[in-house]
Design a protein around this motif. Sequence first.
Motif, mmCIF file in Angstrom:
data_model
loop_
_atom_site.group_PDB
_atom_site.id
_atom_site.type_symbol
_atom_site.label_atom_id
_atom_site.label_comp_id
_atom_site.label_asym_id
_atom_site.label_seq_id
_atom_site.Cartn_x
_atom_site.Cartn_y
_atom_site.Cartn_z
ATOM 1 N N ALA A 91 112.341 58.025 51.530
ATOM 2 C CA ALA A 91 113.648 57.923 52.176
ATOM 3 C C ALA A 91 113.662 56.828 53.225
ATOM 4 O O ALA A 91 114.675 56.152 53.421
ATOM 5 N N TRP A 92 112.538 56.625 53.905
ATOM 6 C CA TRP A 92 112.496 55.608 54.959
ATOM 7 C C TRP A 92 112.706 54.218 54.376
ATOM 8 O O TRP A 92 113.483 53.414 54.908
ATOM 9 N N ASP A 93 112.017 53.926 53.284
ATOM 10 C CA ASP A 93 112.187 52.626 52.650
ATOM 11 C C ASP A 93 113.610 52.444 52.119
ATOM 12 O O ASP A 93 114.196 51.365 52.224
ATOM 13 N N ALA A 94 114.168 53.533 51.539
ATOM 14 C CA ALA A 94 115.524 53.443 51.010
ATOM 15 C C ALA A 94 116.528 53.183 52.126
ATOM 16 O O ALA A 94 117.434 52.360 51.987
ATOM 17 N N LEU A 95 116.338 53.870 53.254
ATOM 18 C CA LEU A 95 117.239 53.659 54.388
ATOM 19 C C LEU A 95 117.125 52.239 54.928
ATOM 20 O O LEU A 95 118.113 51.639 55.351
ATOM 21 N N ALA A 96 115.927 51.706 54.895
ATOM 22 C CA ALA A 96 115.723 50.347 55.405
ATOM 23 C C ALA A 96 116.430 49.314 54.539
ATOM 24 O O ALA A 96 116.699 48.198 54.999
ATOM 25 N N GLN A 97 116.738 49.685 53.294
ATOM 26 C CA GLN A 97 117.361 48.734 52.382
ATOM 27 C C GLN A 97 118.848 49.005 52.175
ATOM 28 O O GLN A 97 119.463 48.434 51.280
ATOM 29 N N ALA A 141 119.017 59.264 45.095
ATOM 30 C CA ALA A 141 118.065 58.942 44.023
ATOM 31 C C ALA A 141 117.050 57.909 44.497
ATOM 32 O O ALA A 141 115.855 58.007 44.178
ATOM 33 N N ALA A 142 117.514 56.916 45.270
ATOM 34 C CA ALA A 142 116.583 55.918 45.809
ATOM 35 C C ALA A 142 115.612 56.559 46.778
ATOM 36 O O ALA A 142 114.416 56.247 46.780
ATOM 37 N N MET A 143 116.097 57.470 47.613
ATOM 38 C CA MET A 143 115.233 58.151 48.581
ATOM 39 C C MET A 143 114.175 59.003 47.898
ATOM 40 O O MET A 143 113.001 59.003 48.290
#
Length: 413
Positions: A91-97, A141-143
């Motif tokens: 989720a952290w990477d998804a939020l960053a993008q 879904a990305a998270m």
Amino acid sequence: MPSIHPPIGRIGYVLKRYPRFSETFIVNEILAHEAVGQEIDIFALRPADEAHYQDILGRVRASVTHLKDRFCGPDPVWDRMIRARDLVPGAWDALAQIDGIASGQDVAQALELAIAIRARGITHLHAHFGTVAASVTRLAAAMADVSWSFTAHAKDIYHQYETPQHLDLKLQDADVTITVSDYNLAYLQKTHDVGKLVRIYNGLDLTRFQYAPPRMEATEILAVGRLVEKKGFHILVEAIKLMVEAGHTPSCTIIGSGEERDDLAAQITNSRLGEYVRLEGPRPQSEVIEAMRGAAVLACPCVIGADGNRDGLPTVLVEAMALGLPVVSTNVVGIPELVRDRKTGLIVPDGDPQALADALVSMAQDPALRASLSKAARNLIEAEYDVTVSASALRCLWAEAIARQSNTKRSAA
């Protein structure tokens, strides 16, 4: 009969509201999945705002989770981010993008959904409509690093929203997008940069809609749907007026509720049509089926609304044609794919009350035409609108998306 794709993993359905009285096509789809043992979880993003519910809802076994949709201050979002830190590290990477299209509410609900995906072992997410449900599904879904898809219908494609819905981005990012007519498919391919896009018609449980030839003695004109501009019921009322002025004595029943009810009631009163047109209000599907069995013709005079909203391919047409009730409709969006003029029904130009009146009179006065259209319509429904087949095709697409996601993860490992 084509082979039926078996169940695959656990699927999360993401819907703006559940249940919705007018969205029986979603319930039909879920029930068809459950009939072969497919595990389903339903997630609703907003509270249900319906006063009436369809009787088939009691057959759905899937659990329904209503995600919290109102938040006071930043703390609820932060709490979800803390929980996601351990449960959904991606989720952290998804939020960053995040590309700036997601609202804070979308992010909070996506975080909660991503946590549920991991906790329940959900392997794929599917949304209906390319608006908020697709927005939250895409992010969740990305998270959670699962595949996702959505079905685009009509309003989400053609309606002119005040807030941009970024349909282009969703069409590119989804593992697969489904739409419900060839017209929609061609339009999206022409106007958007799409990824994998497939047409699957909304199907019907044909065991619940047994065919019977049209009753030759029937005279009732029936209309069913939400009382909103795109359904064109104001055109139907004007057509009834023209029929009366021409010396006919039509009897018309309109089943449904909606924002146009008061305007339609006033139109009926002002046109002195009280003895010819009745507004019956909403009815459960079992009563609608009974009304269809007793009617002479279904009128479905769809138009394109002032805001661009329109019907893609109304389920009520599929239901009527499956039962054997002859139909009259318009040349809006994908309707002519189903109602093939003088083959499976009659088609008239949208917004033309005289053409609609003439078609209704022709149908009433020609028993042979009604009989031939009825049988051909049922044959078409059996060939192309069986929900068992359409749900199987959907599971096949999900299985392909899940496999691609798994291969990507293995390659990255």
